[in-house]
Design a protein around this motif. Structure first.
Motif, PDB file in Angstrom:
ATOM      1  N   ALA A 140       0.842  -1.151   0.048  1.00  0.00           N
ATOM      2  CA  ALA A 140       0.009  -0.092   0.045  1.00  0.00           C
ATOM      3  C   ALA A 140       0.871   1.183   0.005  1.00  0.00           C
ATOM      4  CB  ALA A 140      -0.979   0.078   1.268  1.00  0.00           C
ATOM      5  N   GLY A 141       2.213   1.138   0.477  1.00  0.00           N
ATOM      6  CA  GLY A 141       2.792   2.257   0.692  1.00  0.00           C
ATOM      7  C   GLY A 141       4.016   2.367  -0.268  1.00  0.00           C
ATOM      8  N   MET A 142       4.104   1.398  -1.345  1.00  0.00           N
ATOM      9  CA  MET A 142       5.206   1.285  -2.339  1.00  0.00           C
ATOM     10  C   MET A 142       5.085   2.302  -3.424  1.00  0.00           C
ATOM     11  SD  MET A 142       5.786  -2.971  -2.822  1.00  0.00           S
ATOM     12  CE  MET A 142       6.351  -2.579  -4.567  1.00  0.00           C
ATOM     13  N   ASP A 143       6.314   2.692  -4.141  1.00  0.00           N
ATOM     14  CA  ASP A 143       6.189   3.594  -5.107  1.00  0.00           C
ATOM     15  C   ASP A 143       6.506   2.786  -6.530  1.00  0.00           C
ATOM     16  OD1 ASP A 143       6.823   5.698  -6.893  1.00  0.00           O
ATOM     17  OD2 ASP A 143       9.091   5.733  -6.443  1.00  0.00           O
ATOM     18  N   TYR A 144       5.341   3.101  -7.101  1.00  0.00           N
ATOM     19  CA  TYR A 144       4.987   2.385  -8.411  1.00  0.00           C
ATOM     20  C   TYR A 144       5.517   3.117  -9.844  1.00  0.00           C
ATOM     21  CZ  TYR A 144       2.610  -0.895  -5.465  1.00  0.00           C
ATOM     22  OH  TYR A 144       2.308  -1.715  -4.561  1.00  0.00           O
ATOM     23  N   SER A 145       6.629   3.960  -9.702  1.00  0.00           N
ATOM     24  CA  SER A 145       6.932   4.985 -10.835  1.00  0.00           C
ATOM     25  C   SER A 145       7.447   3.808 -11.765  1.00  0.00           C
ATOM     26  CB  SER A 145       7.919   5.881 -10.292  1.00  0.00           C
ATOM     27  OG  SER A 145       7.674   6.621  -9.304  1.00  0.00           O
ATOM     28  N   PHE A 146       7.350   4.293 -13.287  1.00  0.00           N
ATOM     29  CA  PHE A 146       7.840   3.649 -14.129  1.00  0.00           C
ATOM     30  C   PHE A 146       9.478   3.754 -14.430  1.00  0.00           C
ATOM     31  CE2 PHE A 146       3.725   4.275 -16.820  1.00  0.00           C
ATOM     32  CZ  PHE A 146       3.032   3.122 -16.395  1.00  0.00           C
ATOM     33  N   PHE A 147      10.052   2.748 -15.112  1.00  0.00           N
ATOM     34  CA  PHE A 147      11.578   3.151 -15.568  1.00  0.00           C
ATOM     35  C   PHE A 147      11.457   4.294 -16.460  1.00  0.00           C
ATOM     36  CE2 PHE A 147      12.114  -1.462 -13.975  1.00  0.00           C
ATOM     37  CZ  PHE A 147      13.233  -1.163 -13.052  1.00  0.00           C
ATOM     38  N   PRO A 148      12.772   4.978 -16.567  1.00  0.00           N
ATOM     39  CA  PRO A 148      12.761   5.874 -17.573  1.00  0.00           C
ATOM     40  C   PRO A 148      12.519   5.153 -18.834  1.00  0.00           C
ATOM     41  CG  PRO A 148      14.782   6.015 -16.013  1.00  0.00           C
ATOM     42  CD  PRO A 148      13.800   4.699 -15.813  1.00  0.00           C
ATOM     43  N   TYR A 149      11.953   6.043 -19.898  1.00  0.00           N
ATOM     44  CA  TYR A 149      11.670   5.665 -21.311  1.00  0.00           C
ATOM     45  C   TYR A 149      10.495   4.697 -21.407  1.00  0.00           C
ATOM     46  CZ  TYR A 149      16.328   7.640 -21.427  1.00  0.00           C
ATOM     47  OH  TYR A 149      17.472   8.457 -21.507  1.00  0.00           O
ATOM     48  N   VAL A 150       9.778   4.212 -20.075  1.00  0.00           N
ATOM     49  CA  VAL A 150       8.512   3.267 -20.387  1.00  0.00           C
ATOM     50  C   VAL A 150       7.426   4.092 -21.058  1.00  0.00           C
ATOM     51  CG1 VAL A 150       6.710   2.104 -19.043  1.00  0.00           C
ATOM     52  CG2 VAL A 150       9.172   1.666 -18.684  1.00  0.00           C
ATOM     53  N   GLU A 151       7.314   5.240 -20.713  1.00  0.00           N
ATOM     54  CA  GLU A 151       6.099   6.025 -21.113  1.00  0.00           C
ATOM     55  C   GLU A 151       6.436   6.291 -22.731  1.00  0.00           C
ATOM     56  OE1 GLU A 151       3.315  10.118 -20.487  1.00  0.00           O
ATOM     57  OE2 GLU A 151       4.969   9.527 -19.153  1.00  0.00           O
ATOM     58  N   GLU A 152       7.394   6.849 -23.082  1.00  0.00           N
ATOM     59  CA  GLU A 152       7.829   7.019 -24.245  1.00  0.00           C
ATOM     60  C   GLU A 152       7.664   6.088 -25.219  1.00  0.00           C
ATOM     61  OE1 GLU A 152      10.253  10.146 -21.376  1.00  0.00           O
ATOM     62  OE2 GLU A 152       9.398   7.890 -21.502  1.00  0.00           O
ATOM     63  N   PHE A 153       8.068   4.940 -24.828  1.00  0.00           N
ATOM     64  CA  PHE A 153       7.972   3.653 -25.659  1.00  0.00           C
ATOM     65  C   PHE A 153       6.397   3.007 -25.902  1.00  0.00           C
ATOM     66  CE2 PHE A 153       7.614  -1.065 -25.928  1.00  0.00           C
ATOM     67  CZ  PHE A 153       8.166  -1.226 -26.871  1.00  0.00           C
ATOM     68  N   ILE A 154       5.687   3.160 -24.871  1.00  0.00           N
ATOM     69  CA  ILE A 154       4.430   2.844 -25.052  1.00  0.00           C
ATOM     70  C   ILE A 154       3.594   3.818 -25.739  1.00  0.00           C
ATOM     71  CG2 ILE A 154       2.226   2.271 -23.693  1.00  0.00           C
ATOM     72  CD1 ILE A 154       4.017   1.341 -21.456  1.00  0.00           C
ATOM     73  N   ARG A 155       3.934   5.129 -25.615  1.00  0.00           N
ATOM     74  CA  ARG A 155       3.137   5.798 -26.647  1.00  0.00           C
ATOM     75  C   ARG A 155       3.530   5.808 -28.000  1.00  0.00           C
ATOM     76  NH1 ARG A 155      -0.131   9.276 -23.617  1.00  0.00           N
ATOM     77  NH2 ARG A 155       0.579   9.487 -21.443  1.00  0.00           N
ATOM     78  N   ASP A 156       4.934   5.557 -28.285  1.00  0.00           N
ATOM     79  CA  ASP A 156       5.485   5.010 -29.468  1.00  0.00           C
ATOM     80  C   ASP A 156       4.502   4.121 -30.211  1.00  0.00           C
ATOM     81  OD1 ASP A 156       6.902   5.007 -31.644  1.00  0.00           O
ATOM     82  OD2 ASP A 156       8.354   3.580 -30.637  1.00  0.00           O
ATOM     83  N   ILE A 157       4.496   2.966 -29.713  1.00  0.00           N
ATOM     84  CA  ILE A 157       3.830   1.840 -29.982  1.00  0.00           C
ATOM     85  C   ILE A 157       2.415   1.815 -30.202  1.00  0.00           C
ATOM     86  CG2 ILE A 157       5.579  -0.014 -29.418  1.00  0.00           C
ATOM     87  CD1 ILE A 157       4.033  -0.977 -27.303  1.00  0.00           C
ATOM     88  N   ARG A 158       1.801   2.624 -29.287  1.00  0.00           N
ATOM     89  CA  ARG A 158       0.396   2.908 -29.492  1.00  0.00           C
ATOM     90  C   ARG A 158       0.101   3.682 -30.602  1.00  0.00           C
ATOM     91  NH1 ARG A 158      -3.000   1.329 -25.049  1.00  0.00           N
ATOM     92  NH2 ARG A 158      -4.452   3.278 -25.805  1.00  0.00           N
ATOM     93  N   ALA A 159       0.902   4.573 -30.864  1.00  0.00           N
ATOM     94  CA  ALA A 159       0.704   5.414 -32.083  1.00  0.00           C
ATOM     95  C   ALA A 159       0.883   4.742 -33.269  1.00  0.00           C
ATOM     96  CB  ALA A 159       1.697   6.561 -31.900  1.00  0.00           C
ATOM     97  N   HIS A 160       1.486   3.519 -33.297  1.00  0.00           N
ATOM     98  CA  HIS A 160       1.565   2.783 -34.485  1.00  0.00           C
ATOM     99  C   HIS A 160       0.224   1.500 -34.448  1.00  0.00           C
ATOM    100  CE1 HIS A 160       5.349   4.378 -34.965  1.00  0.00           C
ATOM    101  NE2 HIS A 160       5.272   4.107 -36.148  1.00  0.00           N
ATOM    102  N   GLY A 161      -0.788   1.838 -33.377  1.00  0.00           N
ATOM    103  CA  GLY A 161      -1.788   0.829 -33.491  1.00  0.00           C
ATOM    104  C   GLY A 161      -1.653  -0.438 -32.610  1.00  0.00           C
ATOM    105  N   VAL A 162      -0.589  -0.215 -31.901  1.00  0.00           N
ATOM    106  CA  VAL A 162      -0.470  -1.653 -31.201  1.00  0.00           C
ATOM    107  C   VAL A 162      -0.949  -1.721 -29.842  1.00  0.00           C
ATOM    108  CG1 VAL A 162       1.304  -3.000 -29.644  1.00  0.00           C
ATOM    109  CG2 VAL A 162       2.193  -1.971 -32.053  1.00  0.00           C
ATOM    110  N   LYS A 163      -1.847  -2.821 -29.459  1.00  0.00           N
ATOM    111  CA  LYS A 163      -2.461  -2.696 -28.420  1.00  0.00           C
ATOM    112  C   LYS A 163      -1.542  -3.227 -27.249  1.00  0.00           C
ATOM    113  CE  LYS A 163      -5.153  -5.547 -30.429  1.00  0.00           C
ATOM    114  NZ  LYS A 163      -6.411  -6.546 -30.782  1.00  0.00           N
ATOM    115  N   CYS A 164      -1.838  -2.628 -25.860  1.00  0.00           N
ATOM    116  CA  CYS A 164      -0.839  -2.956 -24.777  1.00  0.00           C
ATOM    117  C   CYS A 164      -1.681  -3.651 -23.561  1.00  0.00           C
ATOM    118  CB  CYS A 164      -0.250  -1.835 -24.368  1.00  0.00           C
ATOM    119  SG  CYS A 164       0.767  -0.793 -25.459  1.00  0.00           S
TER     120      CYS A 164
END
Length: 215
Positions: A75-99
């Motif tokens: 309940a008290g953990m930090d669930y931050s993404f690793f660097p570049y995770v958000e950018e990578f997912i937005r990149d593949i989603r922009a190409h129509g990839v489901k996640c």
């Protein structure tokens, strides 16, 4: 007919979120309390479900106390993404990839994660937890199920993993598996995946489609 990259199936802890060290702390504490006879148990269990861990390593009379201690910690953990995770997912989603996320964690833990990191809910089409499949990693069930839920043939999916058990699950599913060297070295994970990378900064939609689907 040429195959294309249509769906990405992600592990959560240690792959998307920088949480593995936090889990090492809590499971190290639990292991020393209840199973001091198994050195490094906190590393052996990585990638497997809580139900599997409890059934395999801990006496039934300890389960309630362990679950309570783990729940309070998560309940008290930090669930931050690793660097570049958000950018990578937005990149593949922009190409129509489901996640999708296919994690060994349970729904309660995912609720904590999404509260701490709201991007998790917004970037993924589906989230599968331990309740959604029967066999724990290294069995391939979670990734086979994730492909089914996204209604995508496995030959058009890619799995992203970091832990040994998860990498084995990805490969056993027959899906092209990318290993992230977040907790192990590239040399250590290379034999367990199709492609080993140091971070999401080293891969793009175009690179993955070329490497995984050029046959």
């Amino acid at each position: 007919m040429s195959r294309i990259f249509k769906a990405a199936l992600f592990d959560l802890d240690g792959t998307l979120t920088d949480t593995e060290d936090q889990y090492t702390v809590i499971w190290g504490r639990i292991s020393r309390k209840y199973r001091p006879d198994i050195p490094d148990l906190e590393y052996i269990i990585k990638g497997t479900t809580l139900e599997n861990i409890l059934a395999t390593y801990f006496a039934p009379e300890t389960h309630e106390a362990i679950v309570r201690e783990l729940d309070e910690y998560e309940a008290g953990m930090d669930y931050s993404f690793f660097p570049y995770v958000e950018e990578f997912i937005r990149d593949i989603r922009a190409h129509g990839v489901k996640c999708a996320i296919a994690t060994s964690s349970n729904r309660q833990k995912m609720a904590y994660a999404m509260k701490n990191n709201p991007l998790i809910a917004s970037l993924f089409d589906k989230i599968l937890t331990a309740e959604d499949f029967s066999a724990s990693k290294p069995a391939p069930d979670c990734y086979i199920r994730a492909a089914e839920v996204l209604n995508t043939p496995r030959e058009e999916c890619i799995v992203f993993e970091d832990a040994y058990n998860g990498l084995k699950a990805g490969m056993a599913s027959g899906i092209f598996t990318v290993g992230l060297a977040t907790g192990h070295t590239i040399e250590e994970i290379k034999p367990l995946c199709n492609l080993a990378v140091s971070s999401f900064s080293n891969i793009t939609f175009e690179k993955l489609e070329r490497l995984a689907f050029s046959v």
